[in-house]
Write a protein that holds these residues in place. Structure first.
Motif, PDB file in Angstrom:
ATOM      1  N   ASN A 147       0.924  -0.967   0.233  1.00 51.91           N
ATOM      2  CA  ASN A 147       0.062  -0.035  -0.059  1.00 51.91           C
ATOM      3  C   ASN A 147       0.402   0.834   0.290  1.00 51.91           C
ATOM      4  O   ASN A 147       1.523   0.828  -0.104  1.00 51.91           O
ATOM      5  CB  ASN A 147      -1.231  -0.014   0.647  1.00 51.91           C
ATOM      6  CG  ASN A 147      -0.064  -0.130   2.410  1.00 51.91           C
ATOM      7  OD1 ASN A 147       0.448   0.318   2.425  1.00 51.91           O
ATOM      8  ND2 ASN A 147      -0.779  -0.959   3.513  1.00 51.91           N
ATOM      9  N   SER A 148       0.249   2.643  -0.445  1.00 60.08           N
ATOM     10  CA  SER A 148       0.727   3.396  -0.120  1.00 60.08           C
ATOM     11  C   SER A 148       1.797   3.777   0.641  1.00 60.08           C
ATOM     12  O   SER A 148       2.916   4.506   0.767  1.00 60.08           O
ATOM     13  CB  SER A 148       0.022   5.097  -0.296  1.00 60.08           C
ATOM     14  OG  SER A 148      -0.062   4.683  -1.790  1.00 60.08           O
ATOM     15  N   HIS A 149       0.772   3.439   1.972  1.00 60.15           N
ATOM     16  CA  HIS A 149       1.634   3.718   3.096  1.00 60.15           C
ATOM     17  C   HIS A 149       3.220   2.849   3.886  1.00 60.15           C
ATOM     18  O   HIS A 149       4.421   3.613   3.979  1.00 60.15           O
ATOM     19  CB  HIS A 149       0.523   3.548   5.068  1.00 60.15           C
ATOM     20  CG  HIS A 149       1.348   3.751   5.668  1.00 60.15           C
ATOM     21  ND1 HIS A 149       1.816   4.773   5.971  1.00 60.15           N
ATOM     22  CD2 HIS A 149       1.885   2.678   6.519  1.00 60.15           C
ATOM     23  CE1 HIS A 149       1.958   4.621   7.887  1.00 60.15           C
ATOM     24  NE2 HIS A 149       2.515   3.508   7.724  1.00 60.15           N
TER      25      HIS A 149
ATOM     26  N   ARG B   8       2.528  11.576  -2.378  1.00 62.86           N
ATOM     27  CA  ARG B   8       0.730  11.901  -2.660  1.00 62.86           C
ATOM     28  C   ARG B   8      -0.122  10.574  -2.880  1.00 62.86           C
ATOM     29  O   ARG B   8       0.409  10.484  -3.939  1.00 62.86           O
ATOM     30  CB  ARG B   8       0.729  13.477  -2.690  1.00 62.86           C
ATOM     31  CG  ARG B   8       1.392  14.406  -1.614  1.00 62.86           C
ATOM     32  CD  ARG B   8       1.105  15.914  -2.365  1.00 62.86           C
ATOM     33  NE  ARG B   8       2.138  16.785  -1.958  1.00 62.86           N
ATOM     34  CZ  ARG B   8       1.330  17.199  -0.243  1.00 62.86           C
ATOM     35  NH1 ARG B   8      -0.084  17.587  -0.326  1.00 62.86           N
ATOM     36  NH2 ARG B   8       2.510  17.560  -0.387  1.00 62.86           N
ATOM     37  N   SER B   9      -0.541  10.265  -2.563  1.00 63.38           N
ATOM     38  CA  SER B   9      -2.055   9.054  -3.940  1.00 63.38           C
ATOM     39  C   SER B   9      -0.651   8.494  -4.033  1.00 63.38           C
ATOM     40  O   SER B   9      -0.859   8.530  -5.416  1.00 63.38           O
ATOM     41  CB  SER B   9      -2.710   9.824  -4.534  1.00 63.38           C
ATOM     42  OG  SER B   9      -3.785  10.926  -3.323  1.00 63.38           O
TER      43      SER B   9
ATOM     44  N   ASP C  33      -8.698   7.150  -3.828  1.00 62.64           N
ATOM     45  CA  ASP C  33      -6.791   6.947  -2.553  1.00 62.64           C
ATOM     46  C   ASP C  33      -7.562   6.575  -0.784  1.00 62.64           C
ATOM     47  O   ASP C  33      -7.930   8.204  -0.657  1.00 62.64           O
ATOM     48  CB  ASP C  33      -6.706   8.460  -2.768  1.00 62.64           C
ATOM     49  CG  ASP C  33      -5.040   8.517  -1.364  1.00 62.64           C
ATOM     50  OD1 ASP C  33      -5.709   6.957  -0.305  1.00 62.64           O
ATOM     51  OD2 ASP C  33      -4.005   8.839  -1.474  1.00 62.64           O
ATOM     52  N   THR C  34      -7.982   5.990   0.135  1.00 62.01           N
ATOM     53  CA  THR C  34      -8.660   5.914   0.863  1.00 62.01           C
ATOM     54  C   THR C  34      -8.260   6.664   1.526  1.00 62.01           C
ATOM     55  O   THR C  34      -9.093   7.042   2.594  1.00 62.01           O
ATOM     56  CB  THR C  34      -8.352   4.130   1.571  1.00 62.01           C
ATOM     57  OG1 THR C  34      -6.943   3.953   1.908  1.00 62.01           O
ATOM     58  CG2 THR C  34      -9.592   3.475   0.507  1.00 62.01           C
ATOM     59  N   GLN C  35      -7.290   6.871   1.759  1.00 65.50           N
ATOM     60  CA  GLN C  35      -6.176   8.355   2.816  1.00 65.50           C
ATOM     61  C   GLN C  35      -6.787   9.303   2.561  1.00 65.50           C
ATOM     62  O   GLN C  35      -7.010   9.890   3.870  1.00 65.50           O
ATOM     63  CB  GLN C  35      -4.837   8.698   2.466  1.00 65.50           C
ATOM     64  CG  GLN C  35      -3.966   7.443   2.537  1.00 65.50           C
ATOM     65  CD  GLN C  35      -3.814   6.972   3.799  1.00 65.50           C
ATOM     66  OE1 GLN C  35      -4.367   7.503   4.687  1.00 65.50           O
ATOM     67  NE2 GLN C  35      -3.762   5.927   4.274  1.00 65.50           N
ATOM     68  N   HIS C  36      -7.891   9.954   1.983  1.00 64.84           N
ATOM     69  CA  HIS C  36      -8.678  10.860   1.821  1.00 64.84           C
ATOM     70  C   HIS C  36     -10.287  10.113   1.752  1.00 64.84           C
ATOM     71  O   HIS C  36     -10.866  11.605   1.350  1.00 64.84           O
ATOM     72  CB  HIS C  36      -8.155  11.835   0.182  1.00 64.84           C
ATOM     73  CG  HIS C  36      -6.908  11.667   0.253  1.00 64.84           C
ATOM     74  ND1 HIS C  36      -6.252  13.403   0.500  1.00 64.84           N
ATOM     75  CD2 HIS C  36      -6.119  11.401  -0.845  1.00 64.84           C
ATOM     76  CE1 HIS C  36      -5.058  12.859   0.396  1.00 64.84           C
ATOM     77  NE2 HIS C  36      -4.317  12.215  -0.579  1.00 64.84           N
TER      78      HIS C  36
END
Length: 116
Positions: free
Chosen positions: A40-42, A58-59, A112-115
């Motif tokens: 994942n991005s993280h 970012r994303s 993007d689930t972070q947003h």
């Protein structure tokens, strides 16, 4: 899932949802995880992966999926294996291509689930 949602709420057959937008939605849905490699991005940011650096943390994956998709869609660039692209958007005018690209990018970045 996106197809179910769009048809259930009646958007697919709406007069405001033209063929180009339908095409963009299908392309974005098909390409939103293109090239995914199981991280994942993280994780990519935490490990200072080159993609995290490329996309400035970012994303990261969403930007990667989008860039990969447009390499595949570009007849002249193709993918990293040297395969020629498919030129799926080749019949669009320059203005229509720009708008379609903006919509596809926005749709994929919205995953993007972070947003959320």
């Amino acid at each position: 899932a996106i197809c179910f949602m769009v048809t259930t709420v009646g958007l697919w057959n709406s007069q405001h949802f033209n063929d180009t937008k339908r095409m963009c939605l299908v392309i974005a849905a098909l390409g939103h995880d293109l090239g995914h490699f199981g991280r994942n991005s993280h994780f990519l940011v935490a490990t200072r992966h080159h993609l995290a650096t490329t996309y400035n943390d970012r994303s990261v994956l969403e930007n990667f999926h989008t860039a990969t998709l447009f390499r595949v869609l570009d007849r002249d660039r193709g993918d990293c294996t040297g395969e020629q692209g498919v030129n799926l958007l080749g019949e669009l005018s320059a203005d229509a291509y720009s708008k379609a690209r903006q919509l596809i990018v926005a749709l994929i970045l919205a995953t993007d689930t972070q947003h959320h």
